[in-house]
Design an enzyme around this catalytic site. Structure first.
Site, PDB file in Angstrom:
ATOM      1  N   GLN A 110      56.614  87.154 104.773  1.00  0.00           N
ATOM      2  CA  GLN A 110      57.907  86.727 105.314  1.00  0.00           C
ATOM      3  C   GLN A 110      59.030  87.590 104.733  1.00  0.00           C
ATOM      4  OE1 GLN A 110      58.340  84.375 107.754  1.00  0.00           O
ATOM      5  NE2 GLN A 110      60.504  84.932 107.721  1.00  0.00           N
ATOM      6  N   LYS A 129      55.645  78.560 111.394  1.00  0.00           N
ATOM      7  CA  LYS A 129      54.484  79.420 111.665  1.00  0.00           C
ATOM      8  C   LYS A 129      53.191  78.676 111.330  1.00  0.00           C
ATOM      9  CE  LYS A 129      57.224  83.554 111.194  1.00  0.00           C
ATOM     10  NZ  LYS A 129      57.697  84.699 110.416  1.00  0.00           N
ATOM     11  N   ASP A 135      52.353  91.073 112.324  1.00  0.00           N
ATOM     12  CA  ASP A 135      53.791  91.195 112.596  1.00  0.00           C
ATOM     13  C   ASP A 135      54.114  92.500 113.331  1.00  0.00           C
ATOM     14  OD1 ASP A 135      55.511  89.122 112.045  1.00  0.00           O
ATOM     15  OD2 ASP A 135      55.641  89.550 109.890  1.00  0.00           O
TER      16      ASP A 135
END
Ligand code: NAD
Length: 281
Positions: A97, A53, A120
């Site tokens: 995460q 990422k 997200d």
């Protein structure tokens, strides 16, 4: 039957390139885009995702701020960091995460993120907005699958779409997105009675069942489009999906491979969401 292999690697690169150009255009106007990436603990798979990422941010010209917290970080410490990042005008996106260590409540952490920075797309407000057709961030993997279909000229409107799996990050948002694209959508899950009967109706079959090579040719209608979301490592340490590619591909008109199908799209769509975050400030 000849089938098309949907090239997720090439399509993801196209999207990242588009993001790179948009980021450069924003920079010319004096707008910088920053993503804060938080990892708690040192799960090796998570570390790989986080590294990829950050690399993608670099490629696109965005800044990534890295917060690598120890496994024993408390719930309150994590929330304090999220609140600080929520209040920081220089931070456009916040990504925590997953999975988090067991002593931390994942739902509360997701809810603590400002929906305007929820790149997200996991915040209940983002999911609610998707459900009622309002603007907001969309979960990256299912959003990537819609891009794969569109950019491969596969029509969704009016098609029988079957999604296997009802997780919050893949199955449910996938079903909502297909509905938004005017598909006729059926969701299957672990309590579905005759899975094969349902999947054989599908013009577009999305498989997110989390079981290696579970879907074989006898689950698939001749000429269907099959999208394999699964990622597993087999005995030889090779990547494979939820679909048994060898027995399924011949029956399809188009199929995603593993690796090189859905996988690379997730990060590309994260970059897309980060670019989109500028409009929400
Ligand atoms: P999950 O385990 O949360 O969900 C699996 C779903 O499959 C559940 O909803 C369950 O009801 C359903 N299911 C289980 N057994 C079934 C059966 N026999 N018949 C019908 N349905 C059944 O998994 P997830 O997080 O949605 O992920 C699914 C897969 O996708 C996994 O392999 C995961 O590694 C992969 N994944 C890939 C990406 C990516 O970027 N490519 C992102 C997220 C997840």
């Amino acid at each position: 039957m000849s089938y098309q292999i949907i090239d997720g690697k090439a399509i993801s690169e196209q999207i990242k390139e588009e993001c790179r150009k948009k980021v450069a255009a924003y920079k010319e106007k004096g707008i910088e885009i920053t993503l804060a990436v938080i990892q708690v603990g040192a799960d090796p798979a998570s570390s790989v995702y986080v590294r990829n990422k950050k690399r993608a941010c670099e490629f696109c010209g965005m800044t990534s701020l890295s917060y690598e917290l120890p496994e024993e970080t408390t719930h309150e410490e994590l929330l304090t960091l999220i609140r600080k990042l929520n209040a920081d005008d220089k931070v456009n996106g916040i990504l925590v995460q997953l999975p988090l260590p067991k002593h931390i409540d994942e739902d509360l952490v997701i809810q603590a993120i400002d929906p305007k920075k929820d790149v997200d797309g996991f915040h209940p407000q983002s999911v609610g907005a998707l459900c009622i057709g309002q603007p907001g961030f969309v979960s990256c993997t299912p959003a990537g699958i819609i891009e794969l279909l569109k950019r491969s000229n596969i029509e969704i409107a009016g098609k029988e779409c079957v999604v296997i799996g009802r997780s919050n990050i893949v199955g449910k948002p996938m079903a909502l997105l297909l509905l938004r694209e005017n598909g006729t959508v059926t969701v299957c899950h672990s309590r579905t009675k005759d899975l094969k009967e349902v999947t054989k109706r599908a013009d577009i079959l999305i498989v997110a069942i989390g079981k290696p090579k579970f879907i074989t040719g006898d689950y698939v209608k001749e000429g269907a489009v099959v999208i394999d979301v699964g990622i597993h490592r087999n005995e030889d340490n090779k990547l494979c999906g939820d679909v048994d590619f060898e027995s399924v591909a011949e029956k399809t008109s188009a199929i995603t491979p593993v690796p090189g199908g859905v996988g690379p799209m997730t990060i590309a769509m994260l970059m897309h969401n980060c670019v989109g975050s500028v409009e929400l400030i």
